[in-house]
Design a protein around this motif. Sequence first.
Motif, PDB file in Angstrom:
ATOM      1  N   SER A 165      42.520  44.391  31.179  1.00  0.00           N
ATOM      2  CA  SER A 165      42.404  45.777  31.634  1.00  0.00           C
ATOM      3  C   SER A 165      41.412  45.887  32.789  1.00  0.00           C
ATOM      4  O   SER A 165      41.687  46.528  33.802  1.00  0.00           O
ATOM      5  CB  SER A 165      41.966  46.676  30.477  1.00  0.00           C
ATOM      6  N   HIS A 172      36.780  52.889  31.887  1.00  0.00           N
ATOM      7  CA  HIS A 172      37.114  51.737  31.059  1.00  0.00           C
ATOM      8  C   HIS A 172      36.378  50.482  31.529  1.00  0.00           C
ATOM      9  O   HIS A 172      35.996  49.637  30.712  1.00  0.00           O
ATOM     10  CB  HIS A 172      38.618  51.496  31.072  1.00  0.00           C
ATOM     11  N   ASP A 230      40.754  59.455  24.578  1.00  0.00           N
ATOM     12  CA  ASP A 230      40.866  58.031  24.935  1.00  0.00           C
ATOM     13  C   ASP A 230      41.113  57.146  23.710  1.00  0.00           C
ATOM     14  O   ASP A 230      41.139  55.920  23.832  1.00  0.00           O
ATOM     15  CB  ASP A 230      39.584  57.583  25.651  1.00  0.00           C
ATOM     16  N   HIS A 274      43.747  54.461  24.073  1.00  0.00           N
ATOM     17  CA  HIS A 274      43.334  53.231  24.758  1.00  0.00           C
ATOM     18  C   HIS A 274      42.468  52.370  23.851  1.00  0.00           C
ATOM     19  O   HIS A 274      42.646  51.138  23.808  1.00  0.00           O
ATOM     20  CB  HIS A 274      42.565  53.571  26.038  1.00  0.00           C
ATOM     21  N   ARG A 329      44.743  50.514  21.378  1.00  0.00           N
ATOM     22  CA  ARG A 329      46.028  50.073  21.926  1.00  0.00           C
ATOM     23  C   ARG A 329      46.500  48.738  21.360  1.00  0.00           C
ATOM     24  O   ARG A 329      47.703  48.453  21.367  1.00  0.00           O
ATOM     25  CB  ARG A 329      45.940  49.999  23.458  1.00  0.00           C
ATOM     26  N   ARG A 331      47.457  57.183  19.603  1.00  0.00           N
ATOM     27  CA  ARG A 331      48.088  57.823  20.761  1.00  0.00           C
ATOM     28  C   ARG A 331      48.488  59.268  20.439  1.00  0.00           C
ATOM     29  O   ARG A 331      48.329  60.172  21.270  1.00  0.00           O
ATOM     30  CB  ARG A 331      49.319  57.021  21.205  1.00  0.00           C
TER      31      ARG A 331
END
Length: 434
Positions: free
Chosen positions: A17, A94, A270, A273, A276, A286
């Motif tokens: 990421s 992030h 968030d 994320h 995830r 999500r």
Amino acid sequence: MQTRFTEAQLADPDTASSAGILRACVHCGFCTATCPTYVLLGDELDSPRGRIYLIKDMLENDRPATEKVVKHIDRCLSCLACMTTCPSGVNYMHLVDHARQHIERTYRRPWQDRAMRRMLEMVLPKPGRFRAMLLARRLGQPLIPLMPAKLRAMASMAPSRLPRASRMDRPRRHRAEGTRIRRVALMIGCAQRVLAPQINEATIRLLTRHGCEVVVSRGAGCCGALTHHLGRDAHDLARANILAWSEELEQRGLDAIVINASGCGTTVKDYGHMFRTDPELADKARTISALARDITEVIGEIGLQRPSIVTGQRVAYHSACSLQHGQRVQAEPRKLLAAAGFEVAEVPEGHLCCGSAGTYNLLQPEIAGQLRDRKVANIERTRPDVIAAGNIGCMTQIATGTGIPVLHTVELLDWATGGPRPPGLVANALQAAV
């Protein structure tokens, strides 16, 4: 930006990421103009672009964090003004979160710093512990001048009078007034419940008055933001919320998860994320993130009721960084305050942080103090009767630098549409029934 991560490094989801985020950066430098620490200090390494170079070098070479890197990453407020400014869509949030986690894994801080951070992690997310600490602070008032600078900063921000805990924060269902149009869960949070329980009370009144059934879910609590931004693992705190709200959603349905502390809102939005790669919770996380709404988003969608009074108050609206930059919620609070009959004043340099930034004002009190003074001077220039904000951290920070009442936006909206006048706010001579 070119990167040189190995295939083995890219097998780690966080590194993969971060590599993608680094490649999006084109070194344009637009971010420097809106970065509070760069504006104050003028050091390239205290700008997003400079920190990105430091993070890239540290992660790419898979080396332990150095004192230099830690110094400049610690100075970052995570205000995310750089993300609003960036034309390339660099997700600095992030990236810096990953850097902080790497620092915590590879760098041994001085013992005083470790003890301070550990105390914040253990106390602030737990309302019972936080309340006990604030009560102990009152007993230790004579010792405050003898404390180290960071502890003095913490003690100075504690309220002189601690409000009673609110019964409305307990798990229960609050019925909608009239026809129910939505069913929502309210995130009651942690520190805010102790410092300003009237904010949740005003939020519940406002929502039920506008046709929302409000549920306080059993098992939901701290969002994990304070722990997460210290570079520590906040998944357990976030997981508790995801499971509590998912159960509510599956059993009775939810139209939204309402959040009235914007720092929390940015983190909850968030969760998708954060989880995830979790095979059990990725889908639920999500879903929860998609349901998360700031209180002003929800009331804006429903439409504010006609005000029941004309307050005659001039309001300086402070746009919390986590709301305007983290969630990109900018127009809604201003529109609602204007619709409620307030005269809304625009604060100069409204994009710059007030210096609160979660635990930043406790860990970096000198820089935070300079930013607070700059923010207060800009606010006072507008000559307001009251200051409104959508985040308890900002409210607490700004209140230490001014005598003007500082209230949550929702307290003013509640008052204008039939709720009680917020404590500490002097009635304006113009106030009258509509």
